[in-house]
Design a protein around this motif. Structure first.
Motif, PDB file in Angstrom:
ATOM      1  N   CYS A  21      38.739  33.674  49.553  1.00 23.05           N
ATOM      2  CA  CYS A  21      39.837  34.615  49.320  1.00 23.05           C
ATOM      3  C   CYS A  21      39.372  36.005  49.767  1.00 23.05           C
ATOM      4  N   THR A  22      40.149  36.639  50.641  1.00 24.47           N
ATOM      5  CA  THR A  22      39.670  37.844  51.337  1.00 24.47           C
ATOM      6  C   THR A  22      40.066  39.162  50.655  1.00 24.47           C
ATOM      7  N   ILE A  23      40.552  39.098  49.428  1.00 25.64           N
ATOM      8  CA  ILE A  23      40.970  40.338  48.749  1.00 25.64           C
ATOM      9  C   ILE A  23      39.763  41.246  48.480  1.00 25.64           C
ATOM     10  N   HIS A  24      40.065  42.518  48.180  1.00 24.32           N
ATOM     11  CA  HIS A  24      39.035  43.522  47.904  1.00 24.32           C
ATOM     12  C   HIS A  24      38.148  43.095  46.719  1.00 24.32           C
ATOM     13  N   GLU A  25      36.863  43.428  46.808  1.00 27.22           N
ATOM     14  CA  GLU A  25      35.909  43.089  45.739  1.00 27.22           C
ATOM     15  C   GLU A  25      36.355  43.610  44.366  1.00 27.22           C
ATOM     16  N   ASN A  26      36.969  44.807  44.349  1.00 21.52           N
ATOM     17  CA  ASN A  26      37.416  45.380  43.068  1.00 21.52           C
ATOM     18  C   ASN A  26      38.451  44.490  42.379  1.00 21.52           C
ATOM     19  N   TYR A  27      39.308  43.839  43.199  1.00 20.70           N
ATOM     20  CA  TYR A  27      40.336  42.937  42.655  1.00 20.70           C
ATOM     21  C   TYR A  27      39.632  41.752  41.993  1.00 20.70           C
ATOM     22  N   LYS A  28      38.670  41.164  42.720  1.00 20.16           N
ATOM     23  CA  LYS A  28      37.955  40.009  42.156  1.00 20.16           C
ATOM     24  C   LYS A  28      37.251  40.398  40.857  1.00 20.16           C
ATOM     25  N   LYS A  29      36.608  41.589  40.858  1.00 23.08           N
ATOM     26  CA  LYS A  29      35.887  42.042  39.660  1.00 23.08           C
ATOM     27  C   LYS A  29      36.827  42.171  38.477  1.00 23.08           C
ATOM     28  N   ARG A  30      38.033  42.737  38.723  1.00 26.45           N
ATOM     29  CA  ARG A  30      39.003  42.909  37.630  1.00 26.45           C
ATOM     30  C   ARG A  30      39.421  41.565  37.036  1.00 26.45           C
ATOM     31  N   VAL A  31      39.633  40.583  37.909  1.00 20.62           N
ATOM     32  CA  VAL A  31      40.023  39.247  37.421  1.00 20.62           C
ATOM     33  C   VAL A  31      38.863  38.635  36.630  1.00 20.62           C
ATOM     34  N   LEU A  32      37.651  38.749  37.162  1.00 17.28           N
ATOM     35  CA  LEU A  32      36.490  38.128  36.503  1.00 17.28           C
ATOM     36  C   LEU A  32      36.212  38.757  35.135  1.00 17.28           C
ATOM     37  N   LYS A  33      36.559  40.058  34.991  1.00 19.93           N
ATOM     38  CA  LYS A  33      36.292  40.767  33.722  1.00 19.93           C
ATOM     39  C   LYS A  33      37.456  40.668  32.739  1.00 19.93           C
ATOM     40  N   ALA A  34      38.607  40.172  33.204  1.00 20.68           N
ATOM     41  CA  ALA A  34      39.817  40.198  32.378  1.00 20.68           C
ATOM     42  C   ALA A  34      39.660  39.364  31.110  1.00 20.68           C
ATOM     43  N   LYS A  35      40.291  39.829  30.028  1.00 18.34           N
ATOM     44  CA  LYS A  35      40.347  39.073  28.770  1.00 18.34           C
ATOM     45  C   LYS A  35      41.771  38.518  28.600  1.00 18.34           C
ATOM     46  N   ASP A  36      41.951  37.736  27.540  1.00 23.17           N
ATOM     47  CA  ASP A  36      43.238  37.048  27.328  1.00 23.17           C
ATOM     48  C   ASP A  36      44.449  37.978  27.331  1.00 23.17           C
ATOM     49  N   ASN A  37      44.263  39.185  26.771  1.00 25.10           N
ATOM     50  CA  ASN A  37      45.431  40.081  26.633  1.00 25.10           C
ATOM     51  C   ASN A  37      45.408  41.239  27.631  1.00 25.10           C
ATOM     52  N   ASP A  38      44.782  41.031  28.763  1.00 27.86           N
ATOM     53  CA  ASP A  38      44.669  42.111  29.744  1.00 27.86           C
ATOM     54  C   ASP A  38      45.798  42.175  30.775  1.00 27.86           C
ATOM     55  N   THR A  39      46.784  41.254  30.697  1.00 25.01           N
ATOM     56  CA  THR A  39      47.924  41.390  31.625  1.00 25.01           C
ATOM     57  C   THR A  39      49.132  41.952  30.871  1.00 25.01           C
ATOM     58  N   MET A  40      50.060  42.496  31.627  1.00 25.37           N
ATOM     59  CA  MET A  40      51.315  42.956  31.034  1.00 25.37           C
ATOM     60  C   MET A  40      52.448  42.781  32.050  1.00 25.37           C
ATOM     61  N   THR A  41      53.674  42.853  31.556  1.00 24.76           N
ATOM     62  CA  THR A  41      54.827  42.708  32.446  1.00 24.76           C
ATOM     63  C   THR A  41      55.535  44.045  32.583  1.00 24.76           C
ATOM     64  N   THR A  42      55.715  44.473  33.814  1.00 23.03           N
ATOM     65  CA  THR A  42      56.497  45.686  34.083  1.00 23.03           C
ATOM     66  C   THR A  42      57.786  45.271  34.794  1.00 23.03           C
ATOM     67  N   GLY A  43      58.747  46.175  34.851  1.00 19.79           N
ATOM     68  CA  GLY A  43      59.957  45.948  35.654  1.00 19.79           C
ATOM     69  C   GLY A  43      61.039  45.141  34.966  1.00 19.79           C
ATOM     70  N   LYS A  44      60.826  44.773  33.688  1.00 22.59           N
ATOM     71  CA  LYS A  44      61.845  43.963  32.983  1.00 22.59           C
ATOM     72  C   LYS A  44      63.186  44.685  32.964  1.00 22.59           C
ATOM     73  N   SER A  45      63.155  45.984  32.660  1.00 20.34           N
ATOM     74  CA  SER A  45      64.416  46.733  32.531  1.00 20.34           C
ATOM     75  C   SER A  45      65.089  46.932  33.888  1.00 20.34           C
ATOM     76  N   LEU A  46      64.352  46.699  34.973  1.00 25.16           N
ATOM     77  CA  LEU A  46      64.932  46.835  36.315  1.00 25.16           C
ATOM     78  C   LEU A  46      65.397  45.476  36.838  1.00 25.16           C
ATOM     79  N   GLY A  47      65.258  44.441  35.994  1.00 31.17           N
ATOM     80  CA  GLY A  47      65.645  43.092  36.405  1.00 31.17           C
ATOM     81  C   GLY A  47      64.648  42.484  37.377  1.00 31.17           C
ATOM     82  N   ASN A  48      63.418  43.018  37.394  1.00 34.27           N
ATOM     83  CA  ASN A  48      62.414  42.550  38.338  1.00 34.27           C
ATOM     84  C   ASN A  48      61.046  42.483  37.649  1.00 34.27           C
TER      85      ASN A  48
END
Ligand code: TUI
Length: 314
Positions: A200-227
């Protein structure tokens, strides 16, 4: 471990790699196909020449079946719909909208169509239009998501249609694969776990963020915009959410704030202004591996679990 998905798509393991915008290129897709899954190139918002070049690159790396994911909101969707026919792409998956308008063209040319569906109603609609299978994608997924979660969506879709169901959203290891099969799916689609694949050719910082993520580290944006879009929490997602709640900002201004944010995460690793899309299962993804290692491990685990299963019930 075989299911009807293997026969239908000519693959060794019943797994699709998610068609992640800006991420799923020829490098990742060819590695997944070579490892026995279905690798998928994401057309996302890319112009037709860029997608054609990725398809050609993939064809140089593998002779195995592959797919192209078409994002229905792409400004180039008409051209991409014709490109997949010209290039004899064996499988098309679709997301972020209804593909029914293009299905007669694809079916006429023998392209197998596998739409991502967020609900039973849409699953029924695309099944009637000739889909070969559907990907029932729950709200645990990264990126643009529907409202129903995988646990509830997959069995309801499986009961509603006669074509095979592929489960997506919240699956990261062999336990998830086994659970998906128990819910009535005949295969799985994974995105987040493949973000940290060597190929996977994405930036190293992206991979690091995924590898360090915990169970509650994601969130949903754009709900009020229908997206609604799920991504790792960072200054960008917090600012987006704040703008969403700002009555003084127009809808256009709010949407414009998100433009280019995924590219900034994938290409530049921009921790502040990038949108690091990832699923809720990111917390389970802690090791970089090759696509082959990921796929072999997933199905070795799932196979063992399914065989042991009978012994758990006393
Ligand atoms: O498409 C995805 N995930 C995506 S697309 C994407 S690129 C993007 N970035 C920012 C904003 C918008 C798109 C990033 N992640 N998953 C498949 C998916 N399809 N999830 C939900 C749907 C879906 C929704 C509605 C499929 C059909 C549908 O039809 C109803 C309609 O009204 O069109």
């Amino acid at each position: 471990m075989k299911t009807c998905i293997c026969e239908l798509f000519g693959i060794e393991y019943p797994i699709f790699q998610g068609g992640m915008a800006w991420v799923a290129d020829a490098s990742l897709a060819s590695a997944v196909s070579e490892a026995g899954g279905l690798g998928i190139i994401a057309a996302a918002n890319a112009p037709v020449d860029v997608v054609r070049a990725e398809i050609h690159k993939l064809k140089e790396k593998t002779d195995k079946p592959f797919g192209v994911n078409i994002m229905m909101l792409s400004p180039y969707v008409d051209e991409i719909a014709r490109l997949v026919v010209e290039e004899n792409v064996p499988v098309v998956t679709t997301g972020a909208g209804l593909p029914t308008k293009y299905m007669p063209l694809w079916l006429e040319h023998g392209v197998k169509v596998v739409p991502v569906v967020p609900s039973v109603g849409i699953a029924k609609m695309v099944a009637r239009a000739g889909a070969a299978a559907v990907i029932a994608e729950g709200g645990e997924s990264g990126g643009h998501i529907g409202e129903t979660n995988t646990m509830a969506l997959v069995p309801q879709v499986a009961d509603a249609v006669d074509i095979p169901v592929i489960a997506a959203g919240g699956i990261g290891d062999g336990r998830g694969v086994a659970a998906a099969l128990m819910l009535g799916a005949k295969g799985v689609q994974l995105g987040t776990r493949f973000l940290v694949a060597y190929e996977c050719t994405i930036h190293e910082n992206y991979k690091k963020r995924v590898l360090k993520a915990k169970d509650n580290d994601t969130m949903t944006t754009g709900k009020s915009l229908g997206n609604p879009v799920r991504a790792l929490k960072n200054p960008f997602t917090r600012a987006f959410l704040k703008n969403e709640q700002d009555a003084g900002m127009s809808l256009e201004e709010k949407e414009a704030f998100g433009a280019g944010a995924l590219r900034r995460a994938v290409k530049e690793g921009d921790e502040k202004n990038g949108c690091f899309m990832a699923g809720e299962i990111a917390g389970l993804v802690t090791r970089e591996q090759s696509c082959k290692e990921i796929i072999t491990e997933l199905f070795t685990q799932a196979d063992a679990l399914l065989k042991e299963g009978a012994a758990w019930v006393k």
